[in-house]
Design a protein around this motif. Structure first.
Motif, PDB file in Angstrom:
ATOM      1  N   ALA A   1     103.678  65.597  37.455  1.00  0.00           N
ATOM      2  CA  ALA A   1     103.222  66.894  36.976  1.00  0.00           C
ATOM      3  C   ALA A   1     103.921  68.000  37.750  1.00  0.00           C
ATOM      4  N   TYR A   2     103.986  69.142  37.098  1.00  0.00           N
ATOM      5  CA  TYR A   2     104.429  70.357  37.784  1.00  0.00           C
ATOM      6  C   TYR A   2     103.181  71.063  38.299  1.00  0.00           C
ATOM      7  N   GLN A   3     103.188  71.418  39.572  1.00  0.00           N
ATOM      8  CA  GLN A   3     102.047  72.171  40.095  1.00  0.00           C
ATOM      9  C   GLN A   3     102.516  73.146  41.162  1.00  0.00           C
ATOM     10  N   GLN A   4     102.363  74.396  40.862  1.00  0.00           N
ATOM     11  CA  GLN A   4     102.683  75.473  41.798  1.00  0.00           C
ATOM     12  C   GLN A   4     104.049  75.289  42.465  1.00  0.00           C
TER      13      GLN A   4
ATOM     14  N   VAL B   1     104.541  66.792  41.486  1.00  0.00           N
ATOM     15  CA  VAL B   1     103.510  65.960  42.123  1.00  0.00           C
ATOM     16  C   VAL B   1     103.224  64.740  41.245  1.00  0.00           C
TER      17      VAL B   1
ATOM     18  N   VAL C   1      99.152  79.934  37.093  1.00  0.00           N
ATOM     19  CA  VAL C   1      98.528  78.625  36.869  1.00  0.00           C
ATOM     20  C   VAL C   1      98.585  77.778  38.138  1.00  0.00           C
ATOM     21  N   THR C   2      97.441  77.322  38.584  1.00  0.00           N
ATOM     22  CA  THR C   2      97.410  76.497  39.794  1.00  0.00           C
ATOM     23  C   THR C   2      97.082  75.039  39.491  1.00  0.00           C
ATOM     24  N   TYR C   3      96.565  74.750  38.309  1.00  0.00           N
ATOM     25  CA  TYR C   3      96.256  73.358  37.963  1.00  0.00           C
ATOM     26  C   TYR C   3      97.546  72.641  37.545  1.00  0.00           C
ATOM     27  N   PRO C   4      97.573  71.315  37.654  1.00  0.00           N
ATOM     28  CA  PRO C   4      98.802  70.584  37.329  1.00  0.00           C
ATOM     29  C   PRO C   4      99.094  70.569  35.837  1.00  0.00           C
TER      30      PRO C   4
ATOM     31  N   LEU D   1     100.248  62.271  39.935  1.00  0.00           N
ATOM     32  CA  LEU D   1      98.788  62.196  39.887  1.00  0.00           C
ATOM     33  C   LEU D   1      98.338  61.097  38.930  1.00  0.00           C
TER      34      LEU D   1
END
Lengths: 133, 53
Positions: free
Chosen positions: B22-25, B29, A39-42, B31
Protein backbone atom coordinates in the motif's frame (compact mmCIF):
# COMPACT_ATOMS: atom_id res chain seq x y z
CA UNK A 1 -13.28 10.62 2.49
CA UNK A 2 -10.04 12.20 3.65
CA UNK A 3 -12.09 14.94 5.30
CA UNK A 4 -14.08 12.38 7.31
CA UNK A 5 -11.31 10.02 8.34
CA UNK A 6 -11.10 11.56 11.80
CA UNK A 7 -14.77 10.80 12.40
CA UNK A 8 -14.15 7.13 11.63
CA UNK A 9 -11.06 7.12 13.80
CA UNK A 10 -13.16 8.61 16.57
CA UNK A 11 -15.37 5.54 16.31
CA UNK A 12 -12.33 3.28 16.46
CA UNK A 13 -12.52 2.38 12.79
CA UNK A 14 -9.48 1.83 10.60
CA UNK A 15 -9.79 2.53 6.88
CA UNK A 16 -8.07 0.96 3.88
CA UNK A 17 -8.73 2.32 0.40
CA UNK A 18 -8.29 -0.32 -2.31
CA UNK A 19 -8.21 -0.26 -6.07
CA UNK A 20 -6.67 -2.48 -8.72
CA UNK A 21 -4.16 0.24 -9.65
CA UNK A 22 -0.45 -0.24 -9.09
CA UNK A 23 1.18 1.24 -6.04
CA UNK A 24 2.97 3.66 -8.38
CA UNK A 25 -0.35 4.98 -9.65
CA UNK A 26 -1.44 5.30 -6.01
CA UNK A 27 1.67 7.38 -5.26
CA UNK A 28 1.10 9.79 -8.13
CA UNK A 29 -2.62 9.91 -7.36
CA UNK A 30 -2.07 10.65 -3.68
CA UNK A 31 0.48 13.34 -4.42
CA UNK A 32 -1.49 14.91 -7.25
CA UNK A 33 -3.79 17.16 -5.27
CA UNK A 34 -3.71 19.05 -1.97
CA UNK A 35 -6.84 17.30 -0.67
CA UNK A 36 -5.44 13.84 -1.36
CA UNK A 37 -2.12 14.66 0.21
CA UNK A 38 -4.06 14.89 3.50
CA UNK A 39 -4.89 11.18 3.28
CA UNK A 40 -3.21 9.29 6.10
CA UNK A 41 -4.87 5.88 5.74
CA UNK A 42 -3.23 3.29 3.46
CA UNK A 43 -4.17 2.99 -0.21
CA UNK A 44 -3.77 -0.69 -1.03
CA UNK A 45 -2.78 -1.93 -4.46
CA UNK A 46 -4.85 -4.91 -5.59
CA UNK A 47 -3.03 -5.09 -8.90
CA UNK A 48 -3.83 -8.78 -9.53
CA UNK A 49 -7.50 -8.17 -8.61
CA UNK A 50 -7.37 -10.97 -6.06
CA UNK A 51 -8.82 -9.02 -3.16
CA UNK A 52 -11.67 -7.53 -5.20
CA UNK A 53 -12.46 -10.97 -6.54
CA UNK A 54 -12.37 -12.61 -3.11
CA UNK A 55 -14.66 -9.94 -1.70
CA UNK A 56 -16.96 -10.30 -4.72
CA UNK A 57 -16.74 -6.67 -5.81
CA UNK A 58 -14.72 -7.16 -9.01
CA UNK A 59 -16.06 -5.93 -12.32
CA UNK A 60 -14.70 -8.68 -14.55
CA UNK A 61 -15.24 -6.69 -17.77
CA UNK A 62 -13.02 -3.83 -16.71
CA UNK A 63 -10.78 -5.59 -14.21
CA UNK A 64 -11.52 -2.89 -11.68
CA UNK A 65 -13.28 -2.89 -8.35
CA UNK A 66 -16.83 -1.67 -8.02
CA UNK A 67 -17.35 1.20 -5.63
CA UNK A 68 -17.93 -0.80 -2.48
CA UNK A 69 -17.63 -0.67 1.28
CA UNK A 70 -17.00 -3.72 3.45
CA UNK A 71 -17.20 -3.33 7.21
CA UNK A 72 -15.31 -5.92 9.26
CA UNK A 73 -15.86 -6.34 13.01
CA UNK A 74 -13.09 -6.71 15.61
CA UNK A 75 -13.87 -10.44 15.56
CA UNK A 76 -13.01 -10.53 11.86
CA UNK A 77 -16.56 -10.98 10.55
CA UNK A 78 -18.00 -9.15 7.57
CA UNK A 79 -20.83 -7.11 9.08
CA UNK A 80 -21.89 -4.92 6.18
CA UNK A 81 -21.49 -4.91 2.40
CA UNK A 82 -22.42 -1.91 0.29
CA UNK A 83 -21.95 -1.76 -3.46
CA UNK A 84 -22.76 1.20 -5.65
CA UNK A 85 -23.36 1.66 -9.35
CA UNK A 86 -20.67 3.53 -11.25
CA UNK A 87 -22.56 6.78 -11.43
CA UNK A 88 -23.42 7.06 -7.74
CA UNK A 89 -21.10 8.07 -4.93
CA UNK A 90 -21.16 6.88 -1.32
CA UNK A 91 -22.91 8.48 1.63
CA UNK A 92 -20.44 9.09 4.45
CA UNK A 93 -23.25 9.87 6.98
CA UNK A 94 -24.80 6.49 6.19
CA UNK A 95 -21.47 4.73 6.72
CA UNK A 96 -21.08 6.45 10.07
CA UNK A 97 -24.67 5.51 10.99
CA UNK A 98 -24.07 1.85 10.12
CA UNK A 99 -20.88 1.73 12.19
CA UNK A 100 -22.62 3.37 15.15
CA UNK A 101 -25.56 0.98 14.84
CA UNK A 102 -23.26 -2.05 14.62
CA UNK A 103 -21.38 -0.89 17.69
CA UNK A 104 -24.66 -0.16 19.48
CA UNK A 105 -26.15 -3.59 18.80
CA UNK A 106 -22.98 -5.49 19.51
CA UNK A 107 -23.01 -7.14 22.88
CA UNK A 108 -26.63 -6.37 23.68
CA UNK A 109 -29.76 -8.06 22.48
CA UNK A 110 -31.00 -5.04 20.63
CA UNK A 111 -31.62 -4.20 17.04
CA UNK A 112 -31.27 -0.87 15.30
CA UNK A 113 -34.44 -0.53 13.23
CA UNK A 114 -34.92 1.44 10.04
CA UNK A 115 -33.52 4.97 10.23
CA UNK A 116 -31.93 4.28 13.59
CA UNK A 117 -29.82 7.16 14.88
CA UNK A 118 -27.44 7.22 17.86
CA UNK A 119 -30.01 8.79 20.22
CA UNK A 120 -32.54 6.01 19.59
CA UNK A 121 -32.99 3.34 22.23
CA UNK A 122 -33.12 0.53 19.70
CA UNK A 123 -35.40 -2.44 19.86
CA UNK A 124 -35.13 -5.34 22.19
CA UNK A 125 -35.25 -8.43 20.04
CA UNK A 126 -37.71 -10.77 21.68
CA UNK A 127 -40.87 -12.71 20.88
CA UNK A 128 -43.24 -9.90 21.90
CA UNK A 129 -41.77 -7.43 19.44
CA UNK A 130 -42.07 -9.73 16.46
CA UNK A 131 -44.37 -8.13 13.92
CA UNK A 132 -44.35 -4.77 15.67
CA UNK A 133 -41.26 -3.35 14.00
CA UNK B 1 -28.27 -27.87 -12.87
CA UNK B 2 -24.66 -26.78 -12.75
CA UNK B 3 -25.62 -23.32 -13.92
CA UNK B 4 -27.53 -22.88 -10.69
CA UNK B 5 -24.50 -23.19 -8.44
CA UNK B 6 -25.36 -21.26 -5.29
CA UNK B 7 -22.80 -18.75 -4.24
CA UNK B 8 -22.81 -18.15 -0.54
CA UNK B 9 -22.98 -14.51 0.47
CA UNK B 10 -20.18 -12.98 2.49
CA UNK B 11 -22.31 -11.25 5.10
CA UNK B 12 -21.51 -12.53 8.60
CA UNK B 13 -18.79 -14.76 7.19
CA UNK B 14 -15.18 -14.60 8.33
CA UNK B 15 -13.46 -11.89 6.32
CA UNK B 16 -11.15 -13.57 3.80
CA UNK B 17 -7.45 -13.02 4.43
CA UNK B 18 -5.64 -10.55 2.23
CA UNK B 19 -2.26 -8.90 2.15
CA UNK B 20 -0.52 -6.53 -0.19
CA UNK B 21 1.49 -3.39 -0.64
CA UNK B 22 0.00 0.00 0.00
CA UNK B 23 0.91 3.63 -0.37
CA UNK B 24 0.73 5.46 2.93
CA UNK B 25 1.93 8.97 3.59
CA UNK B 26 4.75 8.92 1.07
CA UNK B 27 5.87 5.39 1.83
CA UNK B 28 5.35 1.91 0.49
CA UNK B 29 4.07 -0.33 3.28
CA UNK B 30 3.04 -3.96 3.51
CA UNK B 31 -0.19 -4.73 5.27
CA UNK B 32 -2.53 -7.63 5.82
CA UNK B 33 -5.90 -8.29 7.40
CA UNK B 34 -4.25 -9.64 10.54
CA UNK B 35 -2.75 -6.21 11.24
CA UNK B 36 -6.30 -5.08 11.99
CA UNK B 37 -7.34 -7.86 14.33
CA UNK B 38 -9.51 -6.60 17.22
CA UNK B 39 -10.37 -3.44 15.32
CA UNK B 40 -13.27 -2.25 13.25
CA UNK B 41 -12.06 -2.08 9.68
CA UNK B 42 -13.63 -0.48 6.64
CA UNK B 43 -12.49 -1.53 3.18
CA UNK B 44 -13.10 1.24 0.69
CA UNK B 45 -13.04 -0.23 -2.80
CA UNK B 46 -13.00 2.22 -5.69
CA UNK B 47 -12.76 1.88 -9.45
CA UNK B 48 -9.49 3.59 -10.09
CA UNK B 49 -7.14 6.40 -9.24
CA UNK B 50 -8.19 9.73 -10.73
CA UNK B 51 -11.88 8.81 -10.59
CA UNK B 52 -14.27 9.98 -7.92
CA UNK B 53 -14.30 7.86 -4.85
Amino acid sequence: MADHYQEFQGLGVEVIAISTDSIYAHKIFAQSSPSLSKVTYPILSDHNQQIAQTYQVLNKDTGTANRAVIIISPEGLIKCILQYPNSVGRSIPELIRVIQALQFTQGNNKGAPANWQPNNEGLTIQWETVGKI
Amino acid sequence: MEANTYQEGLLNQIAPYFSGTAYQQGKEVTLSLTDFRQKWLMLFFYGGDFTFV
